[in-house]
Scaffold this active site. Structure first.
Site, mmCIF file in Angstrom:
data_model
loop_
_atom_site.group_PDB
_atom_site.id
_atom_site.type_symbol
_atom_site.label_atom_id
_atom_site.label_comp_id
_atom_site.label_asym_id
_atom_site.label_seq_id
_atom_site.Cartn_x
_atom_site.Cartn_y
_atom_site.Cartn_z
ATOM 1 N N LYS A 117 -10.116 2.920 2.970
ATOM 2 C CA LYS A 117 -8.926 2.200 2.522
ATOM 3 C C LYS A 117 -8.778 0.902 3.315
ATOM 4 O O LYS A 117 -9.026 0.867 4.523
ATOM 5 C CB LYS A 117 -7.692 3.097 2.707
ATOM 6 C CG LYS A 117 -6.394 2.507 2.144
ATOM 7 C CD LYS A 117 -5.237 3.486 2.290
ATOM 8 C CE LYS A 117 -3.948 2.896 1.722
ATOM 9 N NZ LYS A 117 -2.816 3.842 1.774
ATOM 10 N N SER A 125 0.092 4.667 -2.399
ATOM 11 C CA SER A 125 -0.606 3.406 -2.270
ATOM 12 C C SER A 125 -2.123 3.550 -2.204
ATOM 13 O O SER A 125 -2.848 2.570 -2.342
ATOM 14 C CB SER A 125 -0.130 2.699 -0.992
ATOM 15 O OG SER A 125 -0.475 3.451 0.167
ATOM 16 N N SER A 167 1.657 8.663 -0.167
ATOM 17 C CA SER A 167 0.563 7.795 -0.606
ATOM 18 C C SER A 167 -0.826 8.411 -0.564
ATOM 19 O O SER A 167 -1.782 7.782 -0.993
ATOM 20 C CB SER A 167 0.553 6.504 0.223
ATOM 21 O OG SER A 167 1.621 5.672 -0.142
#
Length: 493
Positions: A79, A159, A183
């Protein structure tokens, strides 16, 4: 999907150690898959094929020498919130344009120390603020799943949407992610993958771009429960560079899989039955209860009375911390700089151009609730509510409950650019209704796929555990996974 990219981490690990495949072969298969699919899914914002090949070659050499690490030769996606030396790290924000860290985050360093291979940086909501991966400066991620008979593009959740989409589409063996209010778990539920948010303090936050420091926690997204257990064991560690890191030994989470649930108590909180929740979610929840009961667990009703205050309290605490954390981005030392007539003008123009709409909204909310005259009315009150939420969980666990079962999300994946959600941010925030309590209390939570809705889209269940009792979550989630089966999207990309 090639035969190699369809392997789970556990399967690939076995084949690599048996020398049936090489790390180079496995890595090349993923690089080819990314090249073919990323233009449609937008899961990766930066692919690092040359670095991946070097890391894979080194892995093959260590395997040949009998020095294989726990994740030797396993290709992962990272990420874009984790600092990676010399590799683009922007939190998917324009304001960090061109930023390449000179240091490695503790979580990614742990993975490299165990032999993992980096395929690239994954798309995400800007500064991890979002529930749909539509706030990224690099555009939305597209969910590999589609509703039956429809070509509508769906969001993967947020997210960590890039992480979830890449894992579901077999563009990496597993991925790092972060969870501030859901998330990891919400995108996992939207994509038929497994995601665990560990206990606060289990994984170091050092080198991870901060959103809300008292809520942020790193964790993995993987194809199944076993892979998630393997990844978390490598990601977790005590770290002197993170003062919130807890000095506890990291268990062998994989060893917990297959253990009996007999004698366990699973709590079912009535407060999670919310108005407007689809019947399918309620039915799935009941099915999950039945599976755990069949496995020997005792089901007990519990009350978490302050749950209804969790979402409003979260959307005070998280933006308040974000407004403080994001004050450091001013165009002076790194990232985007927009020239102005003086330094104040430069600050204002840089921040106006660099931050996206959702990030600006949350900074303004946070600045407002921290301002004189409102601090006591909002921020202090929200922190008091947070204490009450934590106390609710403590009372349930003190009464003998071992884990709590809830839905993971109030719906399946929704469409990209949904007009109703775009017009009303509060509706978007409601996606976190089942997940924020876990962050507010600092507890571990795992989302595991449990079925499909009437449109053929994945739905997940969530298990919440005691602090640092991720082992119980893994063994319980494994039972649900064994009963429900695994879910893979039909390939269209």
């Amino acid at each position: 999907m090639s035969e190699l990219t369809s392997l789970t981490i556990a399967e690939a690990r076995q084949k690599l150690r048996a020398k049936e495949i090489t790390a180079i072969e496995l890595t090349e298969a993923y690089i080819s898959a990314i090249d073919a699919a990323n233009g449609r899914l937008n899961a990766y914002i930066k692919v690092t094929p040359d670095l991946a090949r070097v890391m894979a070659k080194n892995s093959d050499e260590r395997i040949a020498a009998g020095k294989a690490g726990e994740l030797e030769g396993i290709p992962l996606g990272i990420k874009d919130l984790f600092a990676t030396v010399g590799v683009h790290t922007q939190a998917c924000s324009h304001i960090l344009d061109g930023f390449e860290p000179r240091y490695e985050s503790t979580v990614t360093q742990n993975l490299w120390d165990d032999g993992a291979v980096m395929l690239g940086k994954l798309n995400m909501d800007e500064f991890a603020m979002g529930s749909s991966n539509e706030t990224s400066y690099y555009g939305p991620v597209i969910n590999p799943w589609r509703a039956a008979g429809s070509n509508q593009q769906l969001v993967p959740g947020g997210s960590s949407g890039g992480s979830a989409a890449a894992v579901a589409a077999h563009l990496c063996a597993g991925a790092t992610a972060t969870d501030t209010g859901g998330s990891i778990r919400q995108p996992a539920a939207f994509t038929g993958t497994v995601g665990i948010k560990p206990t606060y303090g289990r994984c170091s936050r050092w080198g991870t771009v901060a959103f809300a420091s008292s809520l942020d926690q790193a964790g993995p997204i993987a194809r199944d429960v076993r892979d998630a257990a393997i990844l978390l064991k490598s990601m977790a560690s005590v770290d002197a560079k993170d003062t919130t890191s807890v000095d506890l030994p990291v268990p062998d989470y994989e060893a917990a899989l297959g253990q009996s649930l007999k004698g366990m108590k699973i709590g079912i909180p009535n407060e999670y039955r919310v108005d407007g929740m689809p019947d399918e979610i309620e039915t799935l929840w009941r099915q999950g209860i039945a599976w755990l009961k069949e496995a020997g667990a005792e089901i007990v009703d519990i009350s978490l009375p302050h749950t209804k205050y969790a979402l409003p309290a979260y959307y005070i605490v998280a933006p308040a911390e974000a407004s403080s954390n994001l004050a450091r981005y001013d165009g002076v030392r790194y990232g985007l700089r927009v020239d102005g007539k003086d330094i104040v003008d430069m600050y204002e123009k840089t921040r106006a151009a660099g931050f996206g709409k959702e990030v600006k909204r949350r900074i303004m909310i946070g600045t407002y609730v921290l301002s004189a005259g409102y601090y006591d009315a909002y921020y202090i009150r929200a922190q008091k509510v947070r204490t009450l939420i934590k106390r609710d969980f403590e009372l349930a666990f003190d009464a003998g409950v071992d884990a709590i079962l809830t839905p993971a999300t109030p719906s399946s994946a929704f469409g990209v650019a949904d007009e109703n959600l775009a017009a009303d941010p509060v509706k978007m925030y409601l996606n976190d209704i089942f997940t924020v309590t876990v962050n507010m209390a600092g507890l571990p939570g795992i989302a595991v796929p449990a079925g499909l809705d009437h449109k053929g889209l994945p739905l997940g269940l969530q298990l919440i555990g005691k602090p640092f009792d991720e082992e119980t979550l893994f063994k319980t989630a494994h039972v649900i996974e064994q009963a429900a089966g695994r879910f893979t999207p039909a390939k269209w990309w």
